[in-house]
Design an enzyme around this catalytic site. Structure first.
Site, PDB file in Angstrom:
ATOM      1  N   HIS A  51       0.783  -1.227   0.000  1.00  0.00           N
ATOM      2  CA  HIS A  51       0.000   0.000   0.000  1.00  0.00           C
ATOM      3  C   HIS A  51       0.820   1.285   0.000  1.00  0.00           C
ATOM      4  O   HIS A  51       0.315   2.323   0.429  1.00  0.00           O
ATOM      5  CB  HIS A  51      -0.961  -0.022   1.190  1.00  0.00           C
ATOM      6  CG  HIS A  51      -1.933  -1.162   1.142  1.00  0.00           C
ATOM      7  ND1 HIS A  51      -2.693  -1.562   2.220  1.00  0.00           N
ATOM      8  CD2 HIS A  51      -2.260  -2.014   0.132  1.00  0.00           C
ATOM      9  CE1 HIS A  51      -3.446  -2.598   1.881  1.00  0.00           C
ATOM     10  NE2 HIS A  51      -3.200  -2.895   0.628  1.00  0.00           N
TER      11      HIS A  51
ATOM     12  N   VAL B  56      11.871 -23.133  -5.077  1.00  0.00           N
ATOM     13  CA  VAL B  56      12.946 -23.810  -4.343  1.00  0.00           C
ATOM     14  C   VAL B  56      12.302 -24.705  -3.294  1.00  0.00           C
ATOM     15  O   VAL B  56      11.498 -24.248  -2.469  1.00  0.00           O
ATOM     16  CB  VAL B  56      13.899 -22.800  -3.685  1.00  0.00           C
ATOM     17  CG1 VAL B  56      14.946 -23.528  -2.846  1.00  0.00           C
ATOM     18  CG2 VAL B  56      14.585 -21.951  -4.755  1.00  0.00           C
TER      19      VAL B  56
ATOM     20  N   HIS C 144       2.154  -6.822   7.705  1.00  0.00           N
ATOM     21  CA  HIS C 144       3.540  -6.509   8.079  1.00  0.00           C
ATOM     22  C   HIS C 144       4.193  -7.711   8.763  1.00  0.00           C
ATOM     23  O   HIS C 144       4.740  -7.604   9.856  1.00  0.00           O
ATOM     24  CB  HIS C 144       3.575  -5.278   8.988  1.00  0.00           C
ATOM     25  CG  HIS C 144       2.996  -4.059   8.377  1.00  0.00           C
ATOM     26  ND1 HIS C 144       2.571  -2.971   9.120  1.00  0.00           N
ATOM     27  CD2 HIS C 144       2.753  -3.737   7.081  1.00  0.00           C
ATOM     28  CE1 HIS C 144       2.096  -2.039   8.303  1.00  0.00           C
ATOM     29  NE2 HIS C 144       2.199  -2.487   7.066  1.00  0.00           N
TER      30      HIS C 144
END
Length: 581
Positions: A132, A263, A520
């Site tokens: 954002h 991976v 976050h």
């Protein structure tokens, strides 16, 4: 408009974007896919071309003597990732890992579903391609705590400032002509601009009237107060790590990027040395790529711990429960941190006006606040991201139902509040919450997502701190502007909150109903326990982790700037270590 209609509209727009993606309109901007053959050898292998991995790849490939091979599970970011106004349409698409949290039976119970969507970017640029835009470094104390956790003062705020400056290309005459200009760069790869619209200014004055400072430049270290934020937007284009750090170097001959390649395991020999990685390519072929010097894991706060654990690095008991041989017994995934959001809504003056939409700008006028409950302290307790809407209930519905997935009943109330009115939509978080979550393996299949326990409000003091923060924030309704227009805090009608007997009880109940993630995710492989201060995995040679998972603690506010500075410093550490060989 109801939630179902809003979500259906979002899906229609996403379908249109899929057609645009098929045209590959921006493919010319990105490094071409360079598939490597089985047993190919590189000097450095970077796992993930996300926010941090793109930066590390750029800086390490500056030296033409070394080959840098980047293995990315996603592909090129499509056109819609570049246009700032379209960020709400990016999660829950093929560009997103589409992770979800485990239902803890306590939080996230009054929503469209009893778990949280945890968007994480799956494309060049990683989450910087879908996030954002807020460019907020955080408080100096956050980084000084990194230095304390690592026992290494080079991670302190003061010592990281040169790395913040290194990455930036700030374009804002006001800041560049101010005393705080010395805290910013103008020659870096990442373009930065600042909120320039006037509408937030009346809100800044309202909060000033309530005793909060108006801050000129929060990124210069003085954080307590309200301010106009900086954005990772430049020239009307999102400044993801892919846009900033990969596009300009797409033709470097020593840079190899394998796209759409997962991976599955890090190969570690009997000498506890990381020698290569096992991969699954886009056509399902399994190959091994070898590393001559180092392997750098930059797969993100969920996938980095998952990959370490699949490779035998993690909590011994957990790994052995899956039959995984333990290489290094470390608390991988134990320290998961995130900013839990609580949505607050204020209804303000009547208006028939709507805001002019400019797709090249942040979608709506915005401002940010850092507040402290203890008015004598110098660092924030809470952070608010504040979005201003004018007579635009559909936009509020999109925020409520698509971005935050709140309950249909809540979204209907927000929609009604926005009809013919100006609305302040605020996302409040504790800057440094005490609660910790976990990332665990779901199975030994590398294609299975990890099990993610957010741990939100697992520390009981966090709930009280949220209530204190909300009460401090909503005092703004006593300001001249808010009282003059008859503004009011929206107290939602929650069926489970009817037994609240006082205002604190109501807000406690409110927090549980109006919570979500702010995306976050961090600190799942932190320096100080899993990593040393040079980001090396403890007990394994030639292996580092460089992404948000390496942070010892969250920073106050959005974490993109913190991940960028961590990656810039990490690249320097790696280069210096090679020069000493």
């Amino acid at each position: 408009m109801d939630v179902g209609t809003a979500l259906a509209g979002v899906q229609v727009v996403k379908g249109a974007f899929l057609l645009l993606t098929a045209l590959a309109l921006t493919s010319y901007k990105w490094p071409v896919d360079k598939p490597l053959s089985d047993s190919a050898t590189c000097d450095y292998i970077v796992i993930g071309a996300g926010t941090a991995g793109s930066i590390v790849a750029n800086r390490l490939s500056e030296d033409p003597r070394f080959t840098v091979c980047v293995i990315e599970a996603g592909g090129d970011p499509p056109l819609e990732t570049e246009i700032p106004s379209l960020f709400a349409y990016l999660p829950k698409t093929y560009m997103d890992w589409n992770f979800t949290s485990e239902d803890d039976g306590y939080t996230a119970q009054y929503r469209q579903q009893t778990y949280l969507d945890l968007p994480q970017g799956k494309a060049l640029g990683g989450s910087s391609s879908i996030h954002h835009f807020y460019h907020i470094r955080g408080d100096p104390k956050d980084y000084d705590d990194w230095a304390t956790a690592t026992g290494d003062d080079s991670w302190s705020w003061q010592n990281l400032i040169p790395y913040f400056i290194k990455s930036e290309r700030l374009e804002d005459p006001y800041i560049l002509n101010s005393q705080s200009s010395t805290y910013h760069g103008t020659n870096g790869y990442m373009g930065i601009t600042r909120e320039s619209r006037d509408l937030p200014l009346k809100y800044l004055e309202a909060f000033k009237e309530m005793g909060h400072k108006i801050i000129e430049n929060v990124n210069a270290g003085d954080t307590l107060g309200f301010f106009l934020p900086m954005f990772t937007i430049f020239g009307g284009v999102r400044q993801s790590s892919a846009e900033s750090f990969l596009s300009p170097i797409k033709n470097r001959e020593n840079l190899f990027i394998m796209k759409n390649t997962l991976v599955t395991k890090i190969v570690i020999d009997e000498n506890l040395q990381a020698t290569g990685v096992e991969c699954k390519t886009s056509d399902g072929t399994s190959i091994t790529i070898l590393a001559q010097k180092e392997i750098i894991v930059s797969a993100g706060a969920f996938n980095s711990p998952k990959l370490l654990m699949l490779s035998g690095i993690g909590p011994k008991e957990h790994l052995e429960s899956f039959g995984i041989s333990v290489v290094s017994d470390l608390p991988v995934g134990e320290n998961s941190q995130d900013h839990m959001a609580v949505i607050l809504v204020h209804q303000l003056e009547e208006t028939n006006d709507t805001l002019t939409s400019d797709p090249s700008q942040f979608p709506v006028p915005t401002f940010v606040g850092f507040g402290a409950i203890n008015k004598t302290q110098s660092y924030p307790d809470y952070v608010t991201l504040n979005l201003i809407s004018r007579n635009s209930p559909a936009a509020l519905m999109q925020l409520c139902s698509s971005v935050f997935s709140l309950h249909e009943n809540i979204c209907a109330q927000i929609y009604a509040a926005g009809e013919g009115r100006e609305v302040l939509f605020s996302v409040l978080s504790l800057g440094r919450p005490l609660s910790r979550g976990q990332v665990r393996l779901q199975s030994t299949n590398p294609e299975d997502p990890p099990k993610i326990y957010t741990g939100f409000l697992s520390a009981t003091l966090d709930l009280q701190n949220y209530v204190d923060s909300i009460l401090d924030f909503v005092r703004v309704t006593e300001s001249s502007y808010f009282t003059g227009v008859g503004a009011q805090t929206i107290y939602f009608d929650f069926p489970n909150c009817s037994s609240a007997t006082n205002i604190r009880d109501y807000w406690e109940c409110y927090v549980l109903h109006m919570m979500d993630t702010t995306f976050h995710y961090s600190a799942t492989c932190p320096m100080g326990t899993v990593l040393d201060s040079s980001l090396k995995v403890v007990g394994v040679n030639k292996l580092r982790v460089v992404d948000a998972s390496a942070m010892p603690n969250l920073t106050s506010g959005n974490i993109n700037a913190a991940v960028v500075v961590l990656a810039e410093k990490a690249a320097d550490i790696i280069k210096r270590s090679q020069s000493c060989e």
